[in-house]
Design an enzyme around this catalytic site. Structure first.
Site, PDB file in Angstrom:
ATOM      1  N   SER A  48       0.869  -1.103  -0.005  1.00  0.00           N
ATOM      2  CA  SER A  48       0.057  -0.021  -0.005  1.00  0.00           C
ATOM      3  C   SER A  48       0.648   1.163  -0.055  1.00  0.00           C
ATOM      4  O   SER A  48       0.130   2.320  -0.241  1.00  0.00           O
ATOM      5  CB  SER A  48      -0.846  -0.081   1.036  1.00  0.00           C
ATOM      6  OG  SER A  48      -0.036   0.020   2.257  1.00  0.00           O
ATOM      7  N   TYR A  49       2.199   1.385   0.258  1.00  0.00           N
ATOM      8  CA  TYR A  49       2.906   2.290   0.254  1.00  0.00           C
ATOM      9  C   TYR A  49       2.974   3.027  -1.028  1.00  0.00           C
ATOM     10  O   TYR A  49       3.515   2.262  -1.941  1.00  0.00           O
ATOM     11  CB  TYR A  49       4.327   2.272   0.813  1.00  0.00           C
ATOM     12  CG  TYR A  49       4.433   1.650   2.216  1.00  0.00           C
ATOM     13  CD1 TYR A  49       3.349   1.675   3.156  1.00  0.00           C
ATOM     14  CD2 TYR A  49       5.503   1.171   2.677  1.00  0.00           C
ATOM     15  CE1 TYR A  49       3.323   1.291   4.527  1.00  0.00           C
ATOM     16  CE2 TYR A  49       5.628   0.727   4.246  1.00  0.00           C
ATOM     17  CZ  TYR A  49       4.513   0.693   4.792  1.00  0.00           C
ATOM     18  OH  TYR A  49       4.729   0.302   6.228  1.00  0.00           O
ATOM     19  N   GLN A  50       2.801   4.222  -1.086  1.00  0.00           N
ATOM     20  CA  GLN A  50       2.867   5.002  -2.456  1.00  0.00           C
ATOM     21  C   GLN A  50       1.959   4.314  -3.700  1.00  0.00           C
ATOM     22  O   GLN A  50       2.408   4.193  -4.619  1.00  0.00           O
ATOM     23  CB  GLN A  50       3.930   5.343  -2.890  1.00  0.00           C
ATOM     24  CG  GLN A  50       4.935   6.208  -1.752  1.00  0.00           C
ATOM     25  CD  GLN A  50       6.334   6.356  -2.137  1.00  0.00           C
ATOM     26  OE1 GLN A  50       7.359   5.626  -1.741  1.00  0.00           O
ATOM     27  NE2 GLN A  50       6.574   7.504  -2.589  1.00  0.00           N
TER      28      GLN A  50
END
Length: 202
Positions: A81-83
């Site tokens: 889910s990061y960036q």
């Protein structure tokens, strides 16, 4: 900016080092020094990771990551889910530049609405593609808040299938809330090799 990132990296490494104490059998005093960096065994794994690690939210600029690796950093934490997945993509580029054997990578999957064994496996396969690697060193549940999820048959089955396929080496979880119940369950059930605890330097 670099100073702030250094603080955040140090805070992240503190949470990783604390995972080593889960079993109650090992001391934080056990460490190995190589060059200017100290390394500790991560939880119940056989991974010796640098006391300072890189976090992928947000992922540092490539020159910072390259310099960190040059100075002995060998663990990077990220998540699908990061960036919007771009963190994993950029870390994949780093792995191509420095070599997969130089870096231990941990990424995570979520147990969100309507999750299932199938969605876990699909998420991990997508992460592997973005990271441009065949395997993860550590696969974690992202932000485990419900202790009952840790031994849920769907979660364990997904972990087992992915393990048999060689898609990760060790399993763990990150935890940002309900720590006392989640961490106790992680230790008691015996299925997990490490726990990453949230720690805010501020």
């Amino acid at each position: 900016r670099i100073f702030l990132r250094s603080l955040l990296l140090g805070a992240f490494s503190t949470s990783l080092a604390s995972a080593r104490l889960l079993s109650g059998k090992q001391s934080q005093d056990e460490q190995v020094k190589k060059g200017g960096m100290f390394y500790r065994r991560l939880g119940r794994t056989n991974l010796l990771i640098s006391e300072i690690a890189l976090g992928g939210s947000p992922v540092p600029d490539m020159p910072i990551m390259l310099q960190a690796v040059e100075r002995g950093v060998n663990y990077i934490d990220t998540s699908n889910s990061y960036q919007n997945g771009n963190s994993e993509r950029q870390i994949g580029q780093l792995l191509k530049l420095v070599g997969r054997d130089k870096i231990h990578v941990g990424t995570k999957f979520h147990l969100r609405r309507n999750w299932s064994e199938e969605t876990i496996i699909s998420s991990v396969e997508d992460s592997l593609a973005r990271l441009s690697t065949d395997y993860l060193d550590v696969l974690l549940i992202h932000g485990a808040a419900d202790e009952e999820h840790l031994d849920d048959e769907r979660v364990l089955s997904a972990f087992e299938k992915l393990k048999k396929q060689g898609k990760y080496r060790f399993r763990g979880l990150s935890c940002h809330s309900n720590h006392h119940k989640v961490v106790k369950k992680a230790v008691d059930c015996g299925y997990y090799d490490m726990v990453q605890l949230g720690y805010n330097v501020f």
